[in-house]
Design a protein around this motif. Structure first.
Motif, PDB file in Angstrom:
ATOM      1  N   LEU A   1      10.807   0.197  -0.995  1.00  0.00           N
ATOM      2  CA  LEU A   1      10.179  -0.927  -1.682  1.00  0.00           C
ATOM      3  C   LEU A   1      11.234  -1.886  -2.218  1.00  0.00           C
ATOM      4  CD1 LEU A   1       7.632  -2.319  -2.769  1.00  0.00           C
ATOM      5  CD2 LEU A   1       7.791  -0.860  -4.798  1.00  0.00           C
TER       6      LEU A   1
ATOM      7  N   TYR B   1       7.119   2.953  -9.360  1.00  0.00           N
ATOM      8  CA  TYR B   1       7.224   1.653  -8.687  1.00  0.00           C
ATOM      9  C   TYR B   1       7.296   0.488  -9.674  1.00  0.00           C
ATOM     10  CZ  TYR B   1       5.604   4.066  -4.419  1.00  0.00           C
ATOM     11  OH  TYR B   1       5.460   4.902  -3.336  1.00  0.00           O
TER      12      TYR B   1
ATOM     13  N   ASN C   1       7.663   9.706  -4.367  1.00  0.00           N
ATOM     14  CA  ASN C   1       7.680   8.285  -4.742  1.00  0.00           C
ATOM     15  C   ASN C   1       9.068   7.768  -5.092  1.00  0.00           C
ATOM     16  OD1 ASN C   1       4.605   9.210  -5.763  1.00  0.00           O
ATOM     17  ND2 ASN C   1       4.789   7.363  -4.544  1.00  0.00           N
TER      18      ASN C   1
ATOM     19  N   ILE D   1      -0.019  -2.722  -5.715  1.00  0.00           N
ATOM     20  CA  ILE D   1       0.042  -1.728  -4.653  1.00  0.00           C
ATOM     21  C   ILE D   1      -1.292  -0.993  -4.608  1.00  0.00           C
ATOM     22  CG2 ILE D   1       1.207   0.356  -3.820  1.00  0.00           C
ATOM     23  CD1 ILE D   1       3.734  -0.606  -5.257  1.00  0.00           C
TER      24      ILE D   1
ATOM     25  N   LYS E   1       2.895   7.084  -9.533  1.00  0.00           N
ATOM     26  CA  LYS E   1       3.245   5.990  -8.622  1.00  0.00           C
ATOM     27  C   LYS E   1       3.442   4.686  -9.398  1.00  0.00           C
ATOM     28  CE  LYS E   1       0.335   7.986  -4.935  1.00  0.00           C
ATOM     29  NZ  LYS E   1       1.331   8.406  -3.961  1.00  0.00           N
TER      30      LYS E   1
ATOM     31  N   PHE F   1       7.846  -1.463   6.309  1.00  0.00           N
ATOM     32  CA  PHE F   1       7.570  -0.217   5.603  1.00  0.00           C
ATOM     33  C   PHE F   1       8.750   0.756   5.641  1.00  0.00           C
ATOM     34  CE2 PHE F   1       6.572   0.694   9.975  1.00  0.00           C
ATOM     35  CZ  PHE F   1       6.817   2.048  10.175  1.00  0.00           C
TER      36      PHE F   1
ATOM     37  N   LEU G   1      10.179   6.693  -1.664  1.00  0.00           N
ATOM     38  CA  LEU G   1       9.558   5.454  -1.193  1.00  0.00           C
ATOM     39  C   LEU G   1       9.991   4.244  -2.016  1.00  0.00           C
ATOM     40  CD1 LEU G   1       5.952   6.706  -0.382  1.00  0.00           C
ATOM     41  CD2 LEU G   1       7.860   6.359   1.190  1.00  0.00           C
ATOM     42  N   ARG G   2      10.393   4.458  -3.260  1.00  0.00           N
ATOM     43  CA  ARG G   2      10.889   3.334  -4.063  1.00  0.00           C
ATOM     44  C   ARG G   2      12.132   2.717  -3.426  1.00  0.00           C
ATOM     45  NH1 ARG G   2      12.370   3.318 -10.589  1.00  0.00           N
ATOM     46  NH2 ARG G   2      13.958   1.671 -10.479  1.00  0.00           N
TER      47      ARG G   2
ATOM     48  N   ASP H   1       3.994   6.634   3.027  1.00  0.00           N
ATOM     49  CA  ASP H   1       4.743   5.416   3.295  1.00  0.00           C
ATOM     50  C   ASP H   1       4.417   4.367   2.258  1.00  0.00           C
ATOM     51  OD1 ASP H   1       2.584   3.445   4.427  1.00  0.00           O
ATOM     52  OD2 ASP H   1       2.278   5.264   5.590  1.00  0.00           O
ATOM     53  N   ILE H   2       5.347   3.438   2.094  1.00  0.00           N
ATOM     54  CA  ILE H   2       5.127   2.239   1.283  1.00  0.00           C
ATOM     55  C   ILE H   2       5.203   1.070   2.241  1.00  0.00           C
ATOM     56  CG2 ILE H   2       7.577   2.051   0.618  1.00  0.00           C
ATOM     57  CD1 ILE H   2       4.621   1.223  -1.694  1.00  0.00           C
TER      58      ILE H   2
ATOM     59  N   CYS I   1       0.834  -1.193   0.000  1.00  0.00           N
ATOM     60  CA  CYS I   1       0.000   0.000   0.000  1.00  0.00           C
ATOM     61  C   CYS I   1       0.868   1.242   0.000  1.00  0.00           C
ATOM     62  CB  CYS I   1      -0.923   0.020   1.218  1.00  0.00           C
ATOM     63  SG  CYS I   1      -2.208   1.284   1.135  1.00  0.00           S
ATOM     64  N   ASP I   2       0.497   2.184  -0.850  1.00  0.00           N
ATOM     65  CA  ASP I   2       1.085   3.521  -0.844  1.00  0.00           C
ATOM     66  C   ASP I   2       0.087   4.438  -0.156  1.00  0.00           C
ATOM     67  OD1 ASP I   2       1.081   6.334  -1.988  1.00  0.00           O
ATOM     68  OD2 ASP I   2       2.988   5.654  -2.804  1.00  0.00           O
TER      69      ASP I   2
END
Length: 510
Positions: free
Chosen positions: A395, A428, A388, A408, A424, A296, A391-392, A269-270, A261-262
């Motif tokens: 991930l 991702y 993003n 996601i 996103k 996460f 956050l990548r 958060d991822i 989940c994004d």
């Protein structure tokens, strides 16, 4: 069901307090909210007054019942979720110990974290707690209070988090859940119980910690006094519920393997569902409000970065939104859509509130690559992309540990923008599934309340029935190639600036 037609969810966010009525099918009937301010008296300090949370909760519930013309007796159960990692000091007589509370994004414990890392085996502690030493954890803030506000620490009978404080005001009972306990750095991740060893490391009195209960457990019922203040019926069940992040994930249906989940709200958060913590000190883990764990990476100024830019630089867009009767973010997204991937070389490092584990708490926001041809639209898109790109990194670390992600889910405010959802998916390189209901915390709380009230047999069954998928965004092959190039530039800037951020903090301290 009889006459019990609704559940009520309370959501204490960083910038707003909300209350909502939800029916057992997962349809949100109405949400009422009150905005409030965040106090930042010093660099890295972010705090609020807990009494404000309760005052806003009482107002919201009263207003909600009035607007919906609902009989309070028709509410089957109440669930309160809220921002995590804020240690509320409760005295033995049940009163608040006066003073503001440091929030999840407060980093005043950074020096204490350094001391703990220097004097302990950091990897061994991370295995025990399921987490690296980090300024956000509630236990670190308790330790900071012991050293810097000893009178507050000594007067504290129990430390409660935000939603646990609301539960106490509703029921008179003290308790927490596994999601909040796992975010203290005081819980043994394997035993799922308070750890004497971790309490000793932080020098926190284990007696000041509340009992830990499952998130769908009925912790108590609404007292006569709470009913008088809120309008709720005395005796209405209240579940323990969980931290807002975990409720958001449950509200997105993240409770099975292969689903991530994004979440792009104030923070971003991822998060990936796992059977147990991923013990990599670059990542964080929290016990889910359902059985299982969430690994996460988090960015404290995610959607908050876009809000900052909107507040400071987008007066024209705000006027346009008002004239058209739409959200200013819709206007900003439309402008971003006119700019291609990677924003013609503008790169945004979204560290307005520092970093947690992938960089220094002293990290700051950077807009890199500006020329005279760039416009606000380029910066708006670069902010979306920068969130993003950051956050990548997390991930990739999660997937390198052996946890696979097939899709996601996207929720919270950022999921309302189709432009941002496509960004996103392209960054991702995964399908992004937006949800019909983007109020994930509200929905997660409703799922737990519905389970606690016996409307569903389990949290998983309730989530399956109440969560509704929306549009799916597939990665664009040409954009993926472009974003891979942009990600490499972002990473090189991120890594090269860490020492510079620390040096700048020393020069400009105070």
């Amino acid at each position: 069901m009889g006459s019990k037609d609704y559940v009520l969810t309370i959501d204490i966010g960083t910038e707003t307090g909300r209350a909502a009525l939800v029916d057992p099918s997962g349809s949100c009937v109405r949400i009422v909210s009150v905005p409030y301010e965040v106090d930042c008296p010093k660099p890295n300090w972010v705090q609020q007054d807990p009494e404000m949370w309760w005052t806003s909760t009482c107002h919201n519930i009263q207003q909600l019942l009035k607007e919906c013309e609902v009989d309070p007796a028709s509410i089957a159960c109440v669930a309160a979720c809220g921002q995590m990692h804020a240690p509320v000091s409760l005295a033995k007589d049940g009163s608040l110990v006066p003073g503001p509370v440091p929030l999840w994004c407060d980093k005043r414990t950074a020096d204490l974290c350094k001391q703990i890392r220097a004097s302990n085996d950091e990897v061994a502690l991370a295995r025990l707690a399921g987490n690296p030493v980090c300024p956000s954890w509630t236990g670190l803030k308790m330790a900071w209070l012991r050293e810097n506000s000893p009178a507050v620490y000594e007067r504290t009978w129990k430390f409660l988090t935000c939603k646990d404080f609301i539960n106490y005001k509703l029921t008179g009972e003290v308790a927490t859940d596994y999601s909040e306990a796992s975010g203290t750095f005081l819980m043994d991740a394997e035993r799922k119980a308070w750890s004497v060893e971790l309490c000793d490391v932080l020098d926190v009195d284990i007696g000041k910690l509340p009992p830990i209960l499952p998130a769908d457990h009925v912790v108590g019922t609404v007292t006569r006094e709470a009913g008088r203040q809120t309008g709720l019926a005395e005796g209405t069940p209240v579940v323990t519920c969980g931290g807002d992040m975990m409720c958001i994930l449950l509200g997105a249906g993240v409770a099975v393997h292969g689903v991530a989940c994004d979440v792009t709200g104030t923070a971003a958060d991822i998060s990936v569902f796992c059977p147990s913590p991923v013990t990599d000190i670059r990542l964080m883990n929290l016990h889910h409000v359902a059985p299982g764990w969430i690994a996460f990476g988090i960015l404290d100024a995610g959607g908050g970065s876009l809000k900052w830019f909107k507040d400071e630089f987008c007066q024209e867009e705000r006027r346009e939104a008002q004239e058209c009767g739409v959200s200013v973010y819709e206007v900003m997204s439309k402008k971003a859509s006119a700019v291609g991937p990677c924003s013609e070389g503008v790169v945004f490092l979204p560290y307005l509130l520092g970093e947690r584990t992938l960089g220094t708490p002293n990290a700051r926001g950077v807009i890199f690559g500006l020329t005279t041809r760039h416009t606000k639209a380029h910066v708006i898109r670069a902010i979306m992309e920068g969130v993003n790109f950051d956050l990548r990194q997390s991930l990739e670390i999660i997937e390198e540990s052996g946890v696979s992600v097939r899709e996601i889910r996207a929720t919270a405010g950022g999921a309302r923008s189709s432009v941002w959802c496509q960004i996103k998916a392209d960054i991702y390189k995964k399908p992004i599934v937006a949800l019909e209901e983007t109020e994930g915390g509200i929905m997660g709380g409703a799922i737990l309340a519905s389970t606690g009230a016996g409307l569903y047999e389990s949290v998983e069954e309730a989530a399956s029935a109440m969560v509704k998928r929306g549009q799916t965004y597939l990665p664009s092959p040409s954009s993926v190639v472009r974003y891979d190039e942009g990600y490499r530039v972002f990473k090189s800037l991120h890594d090269a600036l860490q020492d510079k951020f620390d040096a700048a903090a020393r020069v400009f301290a105070g």
